[in-house]
Design a protein around this motif. Structure first.
Motif, PDB file in Angstrom:
ATOM      1  N   ARG A  12      51.021 -78.595 -37.360  1.00  0.00           N
ATOM      2  CA  ARG A  12      50.522 -78.867 -38.710  1.00  0.00           C
ATOM      3  C   ARG A  12      51.551 -79.647 -39.527  1.00  0.00           C
ATOM      4  N   GLU A  13      52.822 -79.242 -39.438  1.00  0.00           N
ATOM      5  CA  GLU A  13      53.889 -79.931 -40.171  1.00  0.00           C
ATOM      6  C   GLU A  13      54.051 -81.374 -39.696  1.00  0.00           C
ATOM      7  N   VAL A  14      54.007 -81.586 -38.392  1.00  0.00           N
ATOM      8  CA  VAL A  14      54.110 -82.951 -37.859  1.00  0.00           C
ATOM      9  C   VAL A  14      52.947 -83.791 -38.372  1.00  0.00           C
ATOM     10  N   PHE A  15      51.737 -83.243 -38.341  1.00  0.00           N
ATOM     11  CA  PHE A  15      50.573 -83.989 -38.829  1.00  0.00           C
ATOM     12  C   PHE A  15      50.769 -84.377 -40.297  1.00  0.00           C
ATOM     13  N   HIS A  16      51.211 -83.436 -41.126  1.00  0.00           N
ATOM     14  CA  HIS A  16      51.385 -83.725 -42.553  1.00  0.00           C
ATOM     15  C   HIS A  16      52.459 -84.784 -42.800  1.00  0.00           C
ATOM     16  N   ARG A  17      53.436 -84.857 -41.921  1.00  0.00           N
ATOM     17  CA  ARG A  17      54.480 -85.870 -42.088  1.00  0.00           C
ATOM     18  C   ARG A  17      54.020 -87.261 -41.657  1.00  0.00           C
ATOM     19  N   VAL A  18      53.138 -87.332 -40.649  1.00  0.00           N
ATOM     20  CA  VAL A  18      52.748 -88.648 -40.129  1.00  0.00           C
ATOM     21  C   VAL A  18      51.391 -89.114 -40.646  1.00  0.00           C
ATOM     22  N   ALA A  19      50.618 -88.233 -41.249  1.00  0.00           N
ATOM     23  CA  ALA A  19      49.281 -88.594 -41.732  1.00  0.00           C
ATOM     24  C   ALA A  19      49.397 -89.253 -43.101  1.00  0.00           C
TER      25      ALA A  19
ATOM     26  N   LEU B 212      54.797 -75.292 -29.058  1.00  0.00           N
ATOM     27  CA  LEU B 212      55.266 -75.462 -30.425  1.00  0.00           C
ATOM     28  C   LEU B 212      54.571 -74.535 -31.412  1.00  0.00           C
ATOM     29  N   GLY B 213      53.303 -74.299 -31.192  1.00  0.00           N
ATOM     30  CA  GLY B 213      52.533 -73.449 -32.090  1.00  0.00           C
ATOM     31  C   GLY B 213      51.902 -74.238 -33.226  1.00  0.00           C
ATOM     32  N   PRO B 214      50.933 -73.640 -33.902  1.00  0.00           N
ATOM     33  CA  PRO B 214      50.160 -74.355 -34.919  1.00  0.00           C
ATOM     34  C   PRO B 214      50.964 -74.784 -36.141  1.00  0.00           C
ATOM     35  N   GLN B 215      51.960 -74.004 -36.547  1.00  0.00           N
ATOM     36  CA  GLN B 215      52.732 -74.365 -37.745  1.00  0.00           C
ATOM     37  C   GLN B 215      53.485 -75.678 -37.547  1.00  0.00           C
TER      38      GLN B 215
END
Length: 146
Positions: free
Chosen positions: A36-43, A30-33
């Protein structure tokens, strides 16, 4: 990462539980972007006012947790994170210093920052400077209010 997924019910009804290796391989694909986006949506905060240990009155309780993670011994990781050590000795692997803002009670991660992402020397990341970085990085202060 597997244990929190299982605890949150991500693998129900006999669904296969992914292995740590499968998660690592998926992150690489998937790569870091994307990660990072998944983390920002679930955090996001998950505790409500009835969650034990998550609030004092109407104030949400949060804590900082700092840790270091051994990184693969590559040139790019060495340049980004460096090798900690003392007395002329050097660690075997580059180490990432990670700061996480945790919601008390639920232990949900609300924010993660690597010291190098902030463009700072990890050895000189003072608590005051860390709080300033966190304050700037939280786009919506209401996101962590009850």
């Amino acid at each position: 990462m597997i244990e929190p997924l299982a605890r949150l019910g991500a693998c129900r009804g006999g669904d296969p539980v992914p292995t740590a290796s499968a998660i690592t391989q998926a992150r690489k694909r998937l790569g870091p972007q994307v990660v990072r986006e998944v983390f920002h949506r679930v955090a996001v905060p998950v505790a409500d006012l009835l969650t034990v240990g998550a609030h004092v009155g109407s104030l949400r309780l949060v804590s900082f947790d700092g840790t270091t993670l051994d990184m693969p011994d590559t040139r790019s990781n060495a340049d980004a994170y460096g090798y900690p050590g003392s007395s002329g000795e050097r660690a075997a692997f580059p180490q990432l210093r990670l700061l996480t803002l945790i919601e008390d009670g639920s232990l949900a991660a609300l924010m993660c920052r690597a010291a190098s992402e902030a463009g700072l020397d990890p050895d000189r990341l003072s608590p005051t400077r860390t709080l300033r970085i966190v304050r700037r990085r939280i786009a919506d202060p209401a996101a962590i209010s009850p």
